[in-house]
Design an enzyme around this catalytic site. Structure first.
Site, short mmCIF file in Angstrom:
data_model
loop_
_atom_site.label_atom_id
_atom_site.label_comp_id
_atom_site.label_asym_id
_atom_site.label_seq_id
_atom_site.Cartn_x
_atom_site.Cartn_y
_atom_site.Cartn_z
CD GLU A 55 -2.49 1.26 2.74
OE1 GLU A 55 -3.52 1.95 2.82
OE2 GLU A 55 -2.04 0.58 3.71
CE LYS A 121 -7.55 1.64 3.64
NZ LYS A 121 -6.37 2.17 4.38
CB CYS A 155 -4.51 -1.37 4.53
SG CYS A 155 -3.55 -1.43 6.07
#
Length: 272
Positions: A55, A121, A155
Site C-alpha cells: 500500500e 479503498k 489494508c
C-alpha cells in the site's frame, strides 16, 4: 501452436506465478521509492505473471497527500506501465492519487499491455484520520486477467468481511497494506479467514521498517489457499521477494467437492 492457441494460452493460465515484494518505504519520496522498487523488480523471476507491491508504495502511509499526490498520468503510474512492459508482468500496488480535487488511496493494477484497472479503498482508517484526508471508494472491483478473477483490497478493508464476500466467484483476494506491528496477529488471522470463507486464494503484501510517526511494520506478507493453508508467510520482517505458483485446479476441485459457496447468505449491500 497456431495464433489462436497462443492467444488462448496467454489469456487462460491454469498455473499462475505470483511474486510478493516486501520492502521498506522511503517516507514521502516517490522518486527514491521508484528507484528502489526498480531494483527489486529487476530480480523478479522472468516467468512470473503478477507482481504485488505494498500500500502507498511510493510514499508510505502519509496523511499529507498534498505534498506527494500524483495524477493517473503522473510519474508513478507511468513507471508502473514501463515496469509491466519491460518485465511482461502485471504490476499492482496502491498509490496516492488526486482526482477532481479529491485525494484517493488507489489500488492500481497495470497489465503488460498498458491497460489499467483501479480500485479506491473503501474503508478509511479513522484511527489515523484517513477519513478526513482521503475520499472513500464506493465500488468493489473484480479484475479479469489471464483467465483469473482478482479482487483488489487495501489494508483496513481486511477487517470487513462483508465487503470481501465472494459473490462474483473470484479466484483471489489481494490485500496491499501498511499494517503495523501491534496488530499483526489480526493481519495473519484475517487473511486466513478471508481465504477460508471465500474459498479463494488470499494474498497479503505488507511493508516493513519504521515511519517517522514511530509505527513499525513487520512484513508478514503471505499467501493462503482456499482451505486456509499457509503457503507463504514472510515473518522474517526483511526486504525480499517470494514467488509462488497458484493453481486453478486447486480452487475448482475444492469448490466442486465441498460446495460451501453455494450455501452463502443471499443479501446485497446498500449504501446508506
Amino acid at each position: 501452436m497456431d495464433d489462436v492457441q497462443k492467444d488462448y494460452f496467454y489469456k487462460m493460465k491454469e498455473a499462475l506465478k505470483i511474486t510478493l515484494v516486501q520492502a521498506d518505504l522511503i517516507w514521502q519520496q516517490p522518486e527514491a521509492n521508484r528507484v528502489h522498487f526498480t531494483e527489486m523488480i529487476a530480480r523478479v523471476e522472468a516467468d512470473s505473471d503478477v507482481v504485488v507491491l505494498p500500500e502507498m508504495f511510493s510514499t508510505g502511509f502519509t496523511m499529507n497527500p498534498n505534498t506527494v499526490a500524483e495524477t493517473m498520468d503522473g510519474e508513478t503510474v507511468v513507471w508502473m506501465k514501463e515496469m509491466a512492459r519491460q518485465k511482461q508482468v502485471a504490476i499492482m500496488g496502491s498509490v496516492i492519487i488526486v482526482e477532481n480535487d479529491l485525494y484517493r488511496n488507489r489500488f492500481i493494477f497495470v497489465m503488460p499491455s498498458g491497460e489499467i484497472v483501479t480500485y479506491d479503498k473503501r474503508h478509511s482508517f479513522t484511527l489515523a484520520g484517513e477519513d478526513k484526508t482521503y475520499a472513500a471508494g464506493k465500488e468493489r472491483v473484480v479484475i479479469d486477467y489471464l483467465g483469473w478473477k482478482w479482487c483488489p483490497m487495501i489494508c483496513y478493508d481486511l477487517r470487513f468481511p462483508v465487503w470481501s464476500r465472494n459473490t462474483q466467484d473470484f479466484d483471489a483476494l489481494i490485500y496491499v497494506a501498511n499494517w503495523p506491528q501491534p496488530r499483526i496477529n489480526a493481519w495473519d488471522a484475517l487473511l486466513k479467514a478471508r481465504a477460508i470463507e471465500n474459498m479463494c486464494y488470499c494474498i497479503g503484501v505488507n511493508r516493513i521498517g519504521e515511519d517517522p510517526n514511530g509505527h513499525r511494520y513487520p512484513g508478514h506478507s503471505s499467501v493462503y489457499d482456499v482451505l486456509g493453508a499457509e503457503l507463504v508467510n514472510m515473518k522474517h520482517g526483511n526486504e525480499g521477494l517470494e514467488t509462488i505458483i497458484l493453481n486453478k485446479h486447486h480452487i475448482e476441485t475444492n469448490r466442486k467437492k465441498l460446495g460451501f459457496l453455494k450455501d452463502r447468505d443471499l443479501f446485497t449491500l446498500q449504501e446508506e
